[in-house]
Design a protein around this motif. Structure first.
Motif, PDB file in Angstrom:
ATOM      1  N   LYS A  29     -42.541 -50.194 -17.659  1.00  0.00           N
ATOM      2  CA  LYS A  29     -43.218 -51.167 -18.365  1.00  0.00           C
ATOM      3  C   LYS A  29     -42.241 -52.131 -19.039  1.00  0.00           C
ATOM      4  CE  LYS A  29     -46.977 -48.461 -19.636  1.00  0.00           C
ATOM      5  NZ  LYS A  29     -47.954 -47.934 -20.912  1.00  0.00           N
ATOM      6  N   THR A  30     -42.802 -53.296 -19.440  1.00  0.00           N
ATOM      7  CA  THR A  30     -41.820 -54.322 -20.104  1.00  0.00           C
ATOM      8  C   THR A  30     -42.688 -54.877 -21.170  1.00  0.00           C
ATOM      9  OG1 THR A  30     -42.615 -55.940 -18.693  1.00  0.00           O
ATOM     10  CG2 THR A  30     -40.549 -55.026 -17.972  1.00  0.00           C
ATOM     11  N   SER A  55     -43.912 -53.828 -33.028  1.00  0.00           N
ATOM     12  CA  SER A  55     -45.240 -53.712 -32.616  1.00  0.00           C
ATOM     13  C   SER A  55     -45.374 -53.610 -31.338  1.00  0.00           C
ATOM     14  CB  SER A  55     -45.881 -54.601 -33.125  1.00  0.00           C
ATOM     15  OG  SER A  55     -47.136 -54.617 -32.577  1.00  0.00           O
ATOM     16  N   ALA A  56     -44.624 -54.360 -30.566  1.00  0.00           N
ATOM     17  CA  ALA A  56     -44.570 -54.236 -28.955  1.00  0.00           C
ATOM     18  C   ALA A  56     -44.011 -53.151 -28.513  1.00  0.00           C
ATOM     19  CB  ALA A  56     -43.916 -55.569 -28.598  1.00  0.00           C
ATOM     20  N   VAL A  60     -46.112 -49.758 -26.019  1.00  0.00           N
ATOM     21  CA  VAL A  60     -45.700 -49.258 -24.838  1.00  0.00           C
ATOM     22  C   VAL A  60     -44.904 -47.990 -24.710  1.00  0.00           C
ATOM     23  CG1 VAL A  60     -45.086 -51.685 -23.772  1.00  0.00           C
ATOM     24  CG2 VAL A  60     -43.343 -50.701 -24.795  1.00  0.00           C
ATOM     25  N   CYS A  61     -44.330 -47.432 -26.192  1.00  0.00           N
ATOM     26  CA  CYS A  61     -43.986 -46.313 -26.329  1.00  0.00           C
ATOM     27  C   CYS A  61     -44.919 -45.196 -26.755  1.00  0.00           C
ATOM     28  CB  CYS A  61     -42.552 -46.340 -26.982  1.00  0.00           C
ATOM     29  SG  CYS A  61     -41.157 -46.965 -26.313  1.00  0.00           S
ATOM     30  N   ALA A 112     -37.309 -54.258 -21.228  1.00  0.00           N
ATOM     31  CA  ALA A 112     -37.762 -53.215 -20.415  1.00  0.00           C
ATOM     32  C   ALA A 112     -37.727 -52.049 -21.341  1.00  0.00           C
ATOM     33  CB  ALA A 112     -36.998 -52.834 -19.132  1.00  0.00           C
ATOM     34  N   VAL A 113     -38.782 -51.162 -21.110  1.00  0.00           N
ATOM     35  CA  VAL A 113     -38.921 -50.001 -21.836  1.00  0.00           C
ATOM     36  C   VAL A 113     -37.923 -48.918 -21.331  1.00  0.00           C
ATOM     37  CG1 VAL A 113     -40.456 -47.987 -22.476  1.00  0.00           C
ATOM     38  CG2 VAL A 113     -41.295 -50.332 -22.508  1.00  0.00           C
TER      39      VAL A 113
END
Length: 114
Positions: A29-30, A55-56, A60-61, A112-113
């Motif tokens: 994920k990005t 927040s982003a 994703v996490c 990137a995560v």
């Protein structure tokens, strides 16, 4: 193995291991965060930018849910992803004056995560 069986097997495996579930949710994920509408030359704009990044990363996490085995992975993901985003964030702030003249599409950071 048909698709339904694969999905069922993956669901059972992920439910059984929260660590793998957290990893599966974030692999590949990005995130993108725009600062096109912000003035990053001042603290107020930088604070809003930081909240958008946080927040982003949370999207994703995942969020902390008071489940120790899962929360540790979520915290690790959030910390590592914040570390990955920091150079882009710092560069966006440092180069804000130069990018101010560029189009708004140039005023987005991507990371990137981990």
């Amino acid at each position: 193995m048909n698709t339904l069986m694969k999905i069922a097997a993956a669901t059972i495996a992920l439910a059984a291991t929260p660590a793998l579930a957290a990893q599966a949710l974030t692999d590949g994920k990005t995130a993108s965060v725009s600062y096109a509408d912000l003035d990053l030359s001042g603290k107020a704009g930088q604070d809003i930018f930081d909240r958008r990044i946080e927040s982003a990363i949370e999207q994703v996490c995942g969020r902390i849910q008071n489940r120790p085995s899962l929360d540790a992975n979520v915290r690790d993901c959030q910390r590592e992803t914040m570390e990955a985003a920091k150079p882009s964030r710092d560069l966006a702030i440092a180069n804000f004056s130069a990018t101010r003249l560029a189009g708004s599409e140039a005023r987005v950071i991507r990371f990137a995560v981990r």
